[in-house]
Design a protein around this motif. Structure first.
Motif, PDB file in Angstrom:
ATOM      1  N   GLU A 105       0.838  -1.204   0.000  1.00 17.34           N
ATOM      2  CA  GLU A 105       0.000   0.000   0.000  1.00 17.34           C
ATOM      3  C   GLU A 105       0.874   1.255   0.000  1.00 17.34           C
ATOM      4  O   GLU A 105       0.632   2.199  -0.758  1.00 17.34           O
ATOM      5  CB  GLU A 105      -0.894  -0.023   1.233  1.00 17.34           C
ATOM      6  CG  GLU A 105      -1.800   1.175   1.375  1.00 17.34           C
ATOM      7  CD  GLU A 105      -2.601   1.105   2.669  1.00 17.34           C
ATOM      8  OE1 GLU A 105      -2.945   2.190   3.170  1.00 17.34           O
ATOM      9  OE2 GLU A 105      -2.862   0.000   3.164  1.00 17.34           O
TER      10      GLU A 105
ATOM     11  N   LYS B 112       3.985   1.382  -0.987  1.00 12.68           N
ATOM     12  CA  LYS B 112       4.726   1.390  -2.256  1.00 12.68           C
ATOM     13  C   LYS B 112       3.866   1.974  -3.375  1.00 12.68           C
ATOM     14  O   LYS B 112       4.353   2.728  -4.217  1.00 12.68           O
ATOM     15  CB  LYS B 112       5.144  -0.042  -2.587  1.00 12.68           C
ATOM     16  CG  LYS B 112       6.066  -0.157  -3.759  1.00 12.68           C
ATOM     17  CD  LYS B 112       6.489  -1.607  -3.919  1.00 12.68           C
ATOM     18  CE  LYS B 112       7.363  -1.772  -5.130  1.00 12.68           C
ATOM     19  NZ  LYS B 112       7.734  -3.173  -5.335  1.00 12.68           N
ATOM     20  N   ARG B 113       2.587   1.645  -3.356  1.00 14.17           N
ATOM     21  CA  ARG B 113       1.676   2.172  -4.370  1.00 14.17           C
ATOM     22  C   ARG B 113       1.571   3.700  -4.267  1.00 14.17           C
ATOM     23  O   ARG B 113       1.554   4.409  -5.276  1.00 14.17           O
ATOM     24  CB  ARG B 113       0.299   1.539  -4.188  1.00 14.17           C
ATOM     25  CG  ARG B 113      -0.418   1.294  -5.481  1.00 14.17           C
ATOM     26  CD  ARG B 113      -1.716   0.510  -5.297  1.00 14.17           C
ATOM     27  NE  ARG B 113      -1.470  -0.845  -4.803  1.00 14.17           N
ATOM     28  CZ  ARG B 113      -1.908  -1.333  -3.646  1.00 14.17           C
ATOM     29  NH1 ARG B 113      -2.646  -0.595  -2.853  1.00 14.17           N
ATOM     30  NH2 ARG B 113      -1.643  -2.552  -3.266  1.00 14.17           N
TER      31      ARG B 113
ATOM     32  N   ALA C 104       3.036   6.490  -7.196  1.00 13.50           N
ATOM     33  CA  ALA C 104       1.927   7.100  -7.932  1.00 13.50           C
ATOM     34  C   ALA C 104       2.458   8.159  -8.888  1.00 13.50           C
ATOM     35  O   ALA C 104       3.145   9.079  -8.486  1.00 13.50           O
ATOM     36  CB  ALA C 104       0.927   7.720  -6.969  1.00 13.50           C
TER      37      ALA C 104
END
Length: 117
Positions: free
Chosen positions: A59, A61-62, A66
Motif C-alpha cells: 500500500e 509502495k503504491r 503514484a
C-alpha cells in the motif's frame, strides 16, 4: 592426580567443580517449579500485535510510485504521503530558527556586542 595449587589459593579444579555443582543445582531447582493450575503463564499481548501486524508495504509502495518515481521537482517522492508537508514545515522551521540564532551569534562575536563584563 597431581594438581598444581597456586600460592595462597585453592586449585582451579575445585573452583570449576564448585561452579558446575552450582549450575546443576540451579537446573534441578528450576526444573521442578510448578505453575498453579488454571493460571496461564503468558498472554502474549503485545507480542501477538507485533507478530500479526498487518503488512502495509505494498500500500505504501503504491502511494510512493503514484505517477512514476522520477517526477523531480514537481512531485517529489518525499512529499507524497499524507503528513509529509507538516514534517517538511517543522524541519524547515527548526533549520530557519537555528540559522537565525547562529547568524545573530556571529554578528555579536564580530562586533563585540552583548558581552558580559
Amino acid at each position: 592426580r597431581n594438581v598444581v595449587v597456586p600460592a595462597g589459593g585453592t586449585s582451579i579444579i575445585k573452583i570449576i567443580s564448585a561452579t558446575m555443582f552450582a549450575a546443576q543445582s540451579a537446573r534441578l531447582v528450576t526444573r521442578n517449579v510448578v505453575v498453579p493450575a488454571g493460571r496461564q503463564q503468558q498472554k502474549r499481548g503485545f507480542i501477538n500485535w507485533l507478530t500479526n501486524y498487518p503488512d502495509k508495504v505494498m500500500e505504501t509502495k503504491r502511494i510512493q510510485q503514484a505517477g512514476g518515481t522520477c517526477q523531480g521537482e514537481y512531485n517529489p517522492t518525499w512529499l507524497k504521503q499524507p503528513g509529509d508537508n507538516i514534517t517538511l514545515m517543522i524541519g524547515a522551521g527548526l533549520c530557519g530558527y537555528g540559522l537565525i540564532l547562529s547568524s545573530m551569534g556571529m554578528y555579536k562575536l564580530a562586533t563585540g556586542k552583548g558581552k558580559k563584563d
